[in-house]
Structure formats: structure tokens, C-alpha cells
Write a protein that holds these residues in place. Structure first.
Motif, PDB file in Angstrom:
ATOM      1  N   ALA A   1      12.598  -7.339 -12.404  1.00 34.59           N
ATOM      2  CA  ALA A   1      13.789  -7.626 -11.595  1.00 34.59           C
ATOM      3  C   ALA A   1      13.790  -6.910 -10.253  1.00 34.59           C
ATOM      4  CB  ALA A   1      15.051  -7.283 -12.389  1.00 34.59           C
ATOM      5  N   GLY A   2      12.626  -6.845  -9.616  1.00 35.81           N
ATOM      6  CA  GLY A   2      12.551  -6.287  -8.269  1.00 35.81           C
ATOM      7  C   GLY A   2      12.549  -4.785  -8.181  1.00 35.81           C
ATOM      8  N   ARG A   3      12.498  -4.091  -9.313  1.00 38.52           N
ATOM      9  CA  ARG A   3      12.589  -2.631  -9.262  1.00 38.52           C
ATOM     10  C   ARG A   3      11.340  -1.989  -8.664  1.00 38.52           C
ATOM     11  NH1 ARG A   3      14.414  -1.149 -15.247  1.00 38.52           N
ATOM     12  NH2 ARG A   3      13.268  -3.090 -15.742  1.00 38.52           N
ATOM     13  N   VAL A   4      10.184  -2.574  -8.855  1.00 34.06           N
ATOM     14  CA  VAL A   4       8.945  -2.153  -8.194  1.00 34.06           C
ATOM     15  C   VAL A   4       8.174  -3.414  -7.825  1.00 34.06           C
ATOM     16  CG1 VAL A   4       8.771   0.056  -9.436  1.00 34.06           C
ATOM     17  CG2 VAL A   4       7.626  -1.983 -10.362  1.00 34.06           C
TER      18      VAL A   4
ATOM     19  N   ASP B   1       9.555   3.460 -14.509  1.00 38.01           N
ATOM     20  CA  ASP B   1      10.108   4.807 -14.654  1.00 38.01           C
ATOM     21  C   ASP B   1       9.413   5.813 -13.749  1.00 38.01           C
ATOM     22  OD1 ASP B   1      11.862   3.862 -16.562  1.00 38.01           O
ATOM     23  OD2 ASP B   1      10.709   4.597 -18.276  1.00 38.01           O
ATOM     24  N   ASN B   2       8.143   5.557 -13.434  1.00 43.83           N
ATOM     25  CA  ASN B   2       7.375   6.463 -12.581  1.00 43.83           C
ATOM     26  C   ASN B   2       7.227   5.966 -11.142  1.00 43.83           C
ATOM     27  OD1 ASN B   2       5.980   8.804 -14.303  1.00 43.83           O
ATOM     28  ND2 ASN B   2       6.186   6.985 -15.594  1.00 43.83           N
ATOM     29  N   ASP B   3       7.920   4.883 -10.816  1.00 43.12           N
ATOM     30  CA  ASP B   3       7.945   4.320  -9.462  1.00 43.12           C
ATOM     31  C   ASP B   3       6.561   3.868  -8.983  1.00 43.12           C
ATOM     32  OD1 ASP B   3       9.393   3.431  -7.281  1.00 43.12           O
ATOM     33  OD2 ASP B   3       9.057   5.272  -6.147  1.00 43.12           O
ATOM     34  N   TYR B   4       5.770   3.303  -9.886  1.00 47.08           N
ATOM     35  CA  TYR B   4       4.493   2.709  -9.515  1.00 47.08           C
ATOM     36  C   TYR B   4       4.648   1.198  -9.390  1.00 47.08           C
ATOM     37  CZ  TYR B   4       2.413   7.126 -11.123  1.00 47.08           C
ATOM     38  OH  TYR B   4       2.089   8.444 -11.306  1.00 47.08           O
ATOM     39  N   ALA B   5       3.898   0.599  -8.479  1.00 43.57           N
ATOM     40  CA  ALA B   5       3.755  -0.847  -8.478  1.00 43.57           C
ATOM     41  C   ALA B   5       2.986  -1.261  -9.730  1.00 43.57           C
ATOM     42  CB  ALA B   5       3.036  -1.305  -7.219  1.00 43.57           C
ATOM     43  N   ILE B   6       3.047  -2.540 -10.055  1.00 41.30           N
ATOM     44  CA  ILE B   6       2.426  -3.069 -11.272  1.00 41.30           C
ATOM     45  C   ILE B   6       1.432  -4.157 -10.917  1.00 41.30           C
ATOM     46  CG2 ILE B   6       2.846  -4.396 -13.381  1.00 41.30           C
ATOM     47  CD1 ILE B   6       5.686  -3.139 -13.399  1.00 41.30           C
TER      48      ILE B   6
ATOM     49  N   THR C   1       0.805  -1.221   0.000  1.00 43.59           N
ATOM     50  CA  THR C   1       0.000   0.000   0.000  1.00 43.59           C
ATOM     51  C   THR C   1       0.841   1.276   0.000  1.00 43.59           C
ATOM     52  OG1 THR C   1      -0.170  -0.072   2.426  1.00 43.59           O
ATOM     53  CG2 THR C   1      -1.911  -1.154   1.165  1.00 43.59           C
ATOM     54  N   LYS C   2       2.139   1.165  -0.237  1.00 42.97           N
ATOM     55  CA  LYS C   2       3.000   2.346  -0.154  1.00 42.97           C
ATOM     56  C   LYS C   2       3.012   3.199  -1.408  1.00 42.97           C
ATOM     57  CE  LYS C   2       6.167   1.094   3.535  1.00 42.97           C
ATOM     58  NZ  LYS C   2       7.574   0.825   3.914  1.00 42.97           N
ATOM     59  N   ARG C   3       2.563   2.641  -2.532  1.00 43.02           N
ATOM     60  CA  ARG C   3       2.565   3.420  -3.767  1.00 43.02           C
ATOM     61  C   ARG C   3       1.381   2.975  -4.629  1.00 43.02           C
ATOM     62  NH1 ARG C   3       8.328   1.743  -5.694  1.00 43.02           N
ATOM     63  NH2 ARG C   3       8.467   1.007  -3.558  1.00 43.02           N
ATOM     64  N   PRO C   4       0.879   3.865  -5.471  1.00 44.90           N
ATOM     65  CA  PRO C   4      -0.210   3.478  -6.368  1.00 44.90           C
ATOM     66  C   PRO C   4       0.196   2.306  -7.261  1.00 44.90           C
ATOM     67  CG  PRO C   4       0.043   5.858  -6.348  1.00 44.90           C
ATOM     68  CD  PRO C   4       1.235   5.296  -5.621  1.00 44.90           C
ATOM     69  N   ILE C   5      -0.790   1.510  -7.651  1.00 49.90           N
ATOM     70  CA  ILE C   5      -0.569   0.298  -8.433  1.00 49.90           C
ATOM     71  C   ILE C   5      -1.112   0.536  -9.841  1.00 49.90           C
ATOM     72  CG2 ILE C   5      -1.017  -2.175  -8.599  1.00 49.90           C
ATOM     73  CD1 ILE C   5      -1.663  -1.971  -5.484  1.00 49.90           C
TER      74      ILE C   5
END
Length: 242
Positions: free
Chosen positions: A103-106, A37-42, A8-12
Motif C-alpha cells: 500500500a505504498g509504504r515502501v 518495518d525496516n524501511d527497505y524497498a522491496i 536509489t534512495k534506500r537499499p532494496i
């Protein structure tokens, strides 16, 4: 329960950070790269191919995304690799391709799509692919028969119920899934609040994410009744991004 506060720390980004299938199409590596690139979860969706590979693809049939007749279970992984999504250069990736790319980036939230008669082995295959993955990942499904196998094949992966509905029989069915080790809920935003979501948040301290948020009114509604949003079609304010 393991710590899943990361959920829940970032929008998905719903099916990746696509542009409503204009130039960047859903569930493609381009959409996943844009989310990173925008640091969103997927959030993504997976099915089994004809030859038993896990493919990132939403629909049961091919018409909307690939302008072809037929169903996902009728194509091999090699055929999906050659299948162009929306006429772009992107293909429908395998889950392995996606995991290697992210690769674990988000964080990733994988929705398993059940099709009776065509999903045998899906949970086990996803579990095998997630073994050893170093990034933050969760699984979820609408389909109760799949969720019942989550703890067997992926006991250490946070598991969720994807859900909608507000009728009594729907709410009762959702409550029944609490016996199967779920640790979060993804609920249709327009059907918040409801007794099930209120119970799991207030009594079980279980995180709730919403789907699918497309405007500011839905953003506001989400954060009045849930903990994070699954969004598409706009640039959200990054609420609580780590």
C-alpha cells in the motif's frame, strides 16, 4: 524520463527482507512486512498461474519453495493460496495481495519472469494491476521479449533491464534494449563494472542497481560502480535512506 530518484534512495530487499529462508521465507507477506518495518524497498518476482493470475514466486518449479513436484504454470491462484512456503504459514501471494499489503509504504521493484510458452499476457496483467496503484513501483526483467511489451502496457511505469554477463555478445544484447524505453538497469554485482553499465551511468545518467549483495565487500563494490544495491542475508547500513 520521469524522476525515479526514489529507486536509489534506500537499499532494496531481495525477494523481501527474509532471513535466507530460515523462519521468514522469500517473496512472502512476512518478508515484505519485515522490509517495510525496516524501511527497505522491496524486490519481488512474478509469474502467471494456470488461470492467468499474477503470482509472486521466483522459481519455475515448486520443489525448492513448496516441496512439491510440478511447475508454476500448472497451479491455479487458489492452489497457490493453499500452498505453504517452506512449511511456514505463509502462502505464495498474488501480486494484488502484495500491492494491497504494501500500500505504498515502501517502493516495490517487480521482476517479471518469462517462461516461453507460459508467459503470454503476463505484461498486460501486471500493467492492469498497477493502474491506480498509488505507491512507487518499477518493473524489470531479464527477458527481452517481455521488455519489448513494457511500453505498450505500462508506459508510465519505470522499466528496467535485469542483466548479467561481460562477454561481447552479452554486452551487445544489453545495448539493444536501450531502444525499448528502459530507464534503469539491475546488474549482477560480481560483473561490475562493464562497458554497458559505464555507458548508461556516465552517458545516459541512468541509475544502476546491483544484485545480489550478500556481504560488505559486495556493498563496497556496488557503490564504487553502481547507485544502489539489492541485498539479502545481512543488515545493511542504510545508505541514503530518505
Amino acid at each position: 524520463m520521469s524522476d525515479i530518484s526514489w529507486l536509489t534512495k534506500r537499499p532494496i530487499a531481495h525477494r523481501g527482507y527474509h532471513d535466507m529462508n530460515g523462519r521468514v521465507w522469500e517473496n512472502t507477506l512476512s518478508a515484505f512486512g519485515r522490509a517495510i518495518d525496516n524501511d527497505y524497498a522491496i524486490e519481488c518476482d512474478v509469474h502467471l498461474s494456470l488461470d492467468g493470475e499474477v503470482i509472486v514466486f521466483h522459481d519455475n518449479d515448486l520443489r525448492r519453495l513448496a516441496s512439491q513436484e510440478g511447475f508454476v504454470w500448472q497451479k491455479t491462484a487458489a492452489e497457490f493460496a493453499a500452498l505453504k512456503i517452506g512449511g511456514t504459514k505463509d502462502h505464495a501471494p498474488t501480486l494484488k495481495e502484495m500491492l494491497d499489503f504494501v500500500a505504498g509504504r515502501v517502493p516495490i521493484v517487480i521482476e517479471l519472469k518469462g517462461i516461453p510458452g507460459h508467459d503470454a499476457g503476463l505484461v498486460a496483467k501486471v500493467g492492469a494491476l498497477l493502474k491506480g496503484y498509488k505507491g512507487k513501483v518499477a518493473i524489470m526483467s531479464f527477458d527481452h521479449w517481455l521488455i519489448r511489451d513494457f511500453s505498450r502496457y505500462m508506459p508510465d511505469v519505470p522499466a528496467g533491464l535485469t542483466a548479467w554477463g561481460h562477454q561481447q555478445q552479452e554486452i551487445e544484447a544489453h545495448f539493444s534494449m536501450l531502444a525499448h524505453g528502459i530507464s534503469f538497469v539491475s546488474y549482477a554485482v560480481e560483473q561490475l563494472p562493464n562497458p554497458f553499465v559505464t555507458f548508461v551511468r556516465d552517458r545516459l545518467s541512468m541509475p544502476v542497481i546491483s544484485w545480489t549483495v550478500r556481504d560488505q565487500a559486495a556493498v563496497d563494490h556496488t557503490f564504487a560502480h553502481a547507485d544502489q544495491m539489492t541485498f539479502e542475508g545481512f543488515e545493511p547500513q542504510k545508505v541514503g535512506v530518505a
